[in-house]
Design an enzyme around this catalytic site. Structure first.
Site, PDB file in Angstrom:
ATOM      1  N   LYS A 115       0.826  -1.202   0.000  1.00 40.84           N
ATOM      2  CA  LYS A 115       0.000   0.000   0.000  1.00 40.84           C
ATOM      3  C   LYS A 115       0.863   1.255   0.000  1.00 40.84           C
ATOM      4  O   LYS A 115       0.469   2.282  -0.552  1.00 40.84           O
ATOM      5  CB  LYS A 115      -0.942  -0.010   1.207  1.00 40.84           C
ATOM      6  CG  LYS A 115      -1.844  -1.254   1.291  1.00 40.84           C
ATOM      7  CD  LYS A 115      -2.665  -1.484   0.046  1.00 40.84           C
ATOM      8  CE  LYS A 115      -3.405  -2.812   0.075  1.00 40.84           C
ATOM      9  NZ  LYS A 115      -3.897  -3.222  -1.245  1.00 40.84           N
ATOM     10  N   GLU A 202      -2.325   6.727   8.158  1.00 36.46           N
ATOM     11  CA  GLU A 202      -2.950   7.621   7.196  1.00 36.46           C
ATOM     12  C   GLU A 202      -3.895   8.537   7.953  1.00 36.46           C
ATOM     13  O   GLU A 202      -4.574   8.079   8.874  1.00 36.46           O
ATOM     14  CB  GLU A 202      -3.781   6.768   6.226  1.00 36.46           C
ATOM     15  CG  GLU A 202      -3.662   7.144   4.781  1.00 36.46           C
ATOM     16  CD  GLU A 202      -4.446   6.167   3.919  1.00 36.46           C
ATOM     17  OE1 GLU A 202      -3.865   5.644   2.984  1.00 36.46           O
ATOM     18  OE2 GLU A 202      -5.638   5.936   4.205  1.00 36.46           O
ATOM     19  N   HIS A 237     -15.152  -1.027   8.387  1.00 36.60           N
ATOM     20  CA  HIS A 237     -14.266  -0.921   7.219  1.00 36.60           C
ATOM     21  C   HIS A 237     -14.524  -2.010   6.181  1.00 36.60           C
ATOM     22  O   HIS A 237     -13.742  -2.181   5.263  1.00 36.60           O
ATOM     23  CB  HIS A 237     -12.787  -0.929   7.622  1.00 36.60           C
ATOM     24  CG  HIS A 237     -12.490  -0.046   8.791  1.00 36.60           C
ATOM     25  ND1 HIS A 237     -12.734   1.313   8.768  1.00 36.60           N
ATOM     26  CD2 HIS A 237     -12.001  -0.312  10.025  1.00 36.60           C
ATOM     27  CE1 HIS A 237     -12.404   1.831   9.932  1.00 36.60           C
ATOM     28  NE2 HIS A 237     -11.962   0.872  10.715  1.00 36.60           N
ATOM     29  N   ARG A 294      -7.399  -7.194  -8.804  1.00 37.08           N
ATOM     30  CA  ARG A 294      -8.199  -8.403  -9.015  1.00 37.08           C
ATOM     31  C   ARG A 294      -9.619  -7.983  -9.361  1.00 37.08           C
ATOM     32  O   ARG A 294      -9.946  -6.798  -9.332  1.00 37.08           O
ATOM     33  CB  ARG A 294      -8.245  -9.209  -7.722  1.00 37.08           C
ATOM     34  CG  ARG A 294      -8.716  -8.337  -6.566  1.00 37.08           C
ATOM     35  CD  ARG A 294      -9.045  -9.093  -5.329  1.00 37.08           C
ATOM     36  NE  ARG A 294      -9.072  -8.230  -4.160  1.00 37.08           N
ATOM     37  CZ  ARG A 294     -10.088  -7.470  -3.787  1.00 37.08           C
ATOM     38  NH1 ARG A 294     -11.193  -7.470  -4.501  1.00 37.08           N
ATOM     39  NH2 ARG A 294     -10.019  -6.716  -2.719  1.00 37.08           N
TER      40      ARG A 294
END
Lengths: 518, 164
Positions: A115, A202, A237, A294
């Site tokens: 990430k 983040e 999430h 994907r």
């Protein structure tokens, strides 16, 4: 390609088998011990056992999957989503074995799978990223350094797994005091889910929406992005409802979002199907979040509003075919589509998983309804895997009609034996904020928090008496069944109105079907 | 046959009789016109001509989940003079047991024996189906006993903790 091995199970394996059938290709299923009689095995042309039920001993065993492809003479492998779909070693092992991997290259998977590396790629392509730590925080980085980095970014922050996906290894931290516990939990979850405990931080945006762009990219440098999907309805999430188009994205913002997504894909020479996820803030600014290399769970809604079969194109791209989809048409949604992820979970028990035997199942159908399922009556939902049992999607000429159809379809959905999230969706689709499209990624958790665990299956007062009568009638049938099996049934025991029920064996089989008898 | 059926906290006396002329049903002594047929593993009820498709799912000795036209209504069924146990309520007195709803692995203990807990406070975290599930105290009280440690594999129904 002639024969495709599907390295997955459940509804996505069924979805890919259907695409194979449509294309006249043979489909090979793989199965773990508990999946021998699963629907994907029975639908496939061939099926190969790959080990014990825990995923680490079957669906995650690269060696056994490659062997299964060799034994059956498959020439390609479709990974589905989850399991090994974003594992570069698996994609490389397929390539090394001379198998076509229906997905991006191992290099692209590895690059975007980190990430933090993906954030660098996006920033270099001129796409804004959410402020956060540039480098991964590996197991060696102590909590002191992490806390210092967090102070620099500012709370609230998100702690995320570098190898993350599907909401796993992710924690929201609003108070510095909670940081150590969140880091520990995220690392432990990331380690067990991805085998990599590295995390990054983040900034948590205020009330952002989750907007993502599906794209296809061929091996000839052509990238086609599609009209955005909105996936802001999340529980812890994890996406639970997705729709397209977003209620808040107009043509101008769509143009900028999809151009940014295409730029990121082009920057890494991406091929096959992928999705770029963004956060959209209240001022209409968007930030790159991550790329999923994907097919997505929620791909059916894009198919419903564009008419494009994404799995068919995945296979065609893997064969080297050029993309012939009109890029302008791909950005113009035809109507509106909404999907609910139906899980084997008990919403009235804190969404606890509810595995077990499915006693009865009737899935909805009719105008605008698509149910992508992997279960059947008499089947089992095993304890070992993700409890997603089906994706129920509705298409309408506009959002209001899509909602109305989805509500109707949820009322038609009949599953017994296990608990599912259907009552939760029936409730959610009646919330005013949902109808207005006024939500953000924290919307659902806030709404759930306010309910203090109240039951979702609301009992309309008009149904209370009906329920009491139904329970009394069913109970009397049970009592009669017990009596009639104990003694010979009297000739006129059953009234004329009950002719279909008259024979004692019918009573017994009914009672057994209803679970009223052992 | 007469049953006492509890729905949403209210008990109704349902009397059900069958004869040559069909079904005679009364609700708290008031006759209701009900036509009953079995269809496709479900019951079709016509109550004053209103159509209800019904399936009654057993969830224990007295608890039933009644599915009606896509809605789910929990009820408790008892015989006359023996109303249902009211299984939904947890008695205020006496110990309450935190059980594993499904097989899994204990990944974390959130309390220690002797700790004071509030109702719905997390007690044990069990990992199952790739998700961590926090199991909560069914009532406020003191943790009398923890029967598991971190790493324990548990079966469905296993007792994890006792709150008193």
């Amino acid at each position: 390609l002639r024969k495709i091995l599907i390295a997955n199970r459940g509804e996505i394996a069924v979805r890919v088998i259907r695409a194979c059938r449509d294309l006249g290709l043979a489909a090979v299923a793989v199965y773990s011990e508990c999946d021998r009689t699963a629907r994907h095995v029975r639908m496939a042309d061939e099926a190969v056992a790959i080990g014990a039920s825990p995923p680490g001993e079957s669906y995650l065993r690269i060696d056994r999957l490659i062997d299964a492809a060799r034994v059956t003479g498959a020439d390609a492998v479709h990974p589905g989503y989850g399991f090994l779909a974003e594992n570069e070693d698996f994609a490389a092992a397929c390539r090394d074995a001379g198998l076509t991997f229906i997905g991006p290259t191992p290099e692209a998977i590895a690059l975007m799978g980190s990430k933090t590396a993906a954030r660098e790629v996006a920033a270099a392509a001129g796409v804004p990223v959410v402020p956060g730590t540039a480098a991964a925080l590996g197991a060696g980085v102590g909590i002191g350094a992490i806390a210092a980095a967090a102070e620099g970014i500012g709370f609230p922050i998100m702690v995320k797994a570098v190898a993350g996906g599907g909401g796993k290894g992710m924690r929201l931290v609003t108070d510095a005091a909670d940081l150590p516990a969140a880091v520990r939990a995220a690392r432990s979850e990331a380690h067990s889910a991805f085998g990599d405990s590295a995390i990054y931080l983040e900034r948590r945006l205020v009330r952002p929406r989750h907007i993502e762009v599906q794209l296809l990219a061929d091996q000839h440098g052509r990238v086609v992005p599609f009209v955005e999907r909105e996936c802001s309805i999340q529980r812890r999430h994890q996406k639970v409802v997705e729709e397209t188009p977003s209620p808040v994205v107009g043509a101008v913002l769509r143009e900028r979002l999809t151009a940014a997504a295409a730029a990121v894909a082009a920057a890494v020479g991406y091929t096959n199907a992928g999705t770029i996820e963004f956060l959209l803030d209240e001022e209409g600014r968007f930030y790159f979040l991550e790329m999923n290399t994907r097919l997505q769970v929620e791909h059916p809604i894009t198919e419903m509003v564009t008419g494009v079969d994404l799995v068919r194109w995945q296979i065609a791209i893997a064969e080297g075919a050029p993309l012939t989809i009109d890029p302008a048409a791909a950005l113009v949604p035809r109507g509106h589509a909404i999907e609910c992820r139906v899980y084997a979970e008990d919403p009235d028990a804190g969404f606890m998983p509810s595995p077990g035997r499915i006693e009865a199942l009737r899935v909805p159908s009719g105008p605008g309804i698509r149910d992508d399922g992997g279960i059947e009556a008499g089947g089992e939902v095993p304890i070992y895997y993700d409890p997603l049992i089906s994706k129920l999607a509705a298409w309408g000429e506009d959002r209001a009609q899509a909602i109305a159809r989805l509500r109707r379809a949820l009322d038609e959905y009949d599953v017994r034996g296990i608990r599912t999230t259907v009552p939760f969706f029936q409730w959610l689709l009646r919330q005013a904020a949902f109808a207005e499209g006024a939500f953000h990624t924290g919307f659902l958790d806030e709404l759930l928090h306010q309910r203090h665990g109240a039951r979702f299956a609301v009992t309309e007062p008009s149904l209370e008496e009906v329920a009491a009568i139904a329970a009394g009638v069913a109970e009397s049938l049970r009592v009669t069944a017990v009596a009639s099996s104990a003694a010979a049934a009297p000739a006129d025991a059953a009234g004329r109105a009950d002719a279909p029920l008259r024979p004692a064996d019918r009573w017994r089989s009914y009672a057994r079907a209803e679970g009223l008898r052992a | 046959v007469t049953f006492v059926v509890e729905v949403a906290g209210r008990a109704r006396t349902i009397d059900v009789r069958r004869s040559r002329d069909g079904w005679q049903v009364t609700v708290d002594g008031r006759p209701v016109e009900v036509d009953v047929h079995a269809a496709g593993g479900r019951l079709s009820l016509l109550i004053d001509r209103r159509s209800y498709e019904v399936a009654v799912e057993p969830r224990g000795s007295a608890d039933r989940l009644v599915h009606i036209n896509g809605r789910q209504v929990p009820v408790v069924v008892g015989r006359r003079g023996r109303p249902g146990a009211g299984a939904a309520g947890i008695s205020a007195a006496g110990p309450a047991v935190v059980t594993a709803p499904m097989p899994g692995r204990v990944v974390k203990l959130l309390v220690a024996a002797g700790d004071r807990v509030e109702v719905r406070q997390g007690v044990v975290v069990v990992e199952a189906m790739k998700m961590e599930n926090e199991l909560r105290a069914p009532k406020a009280g003191t943790v009398r006993e923890l029967r598991v440690t971190e790493g324990t594999l548990v079966e469905a129904g296993a007792t994890l903790a006792i709150v008193e």
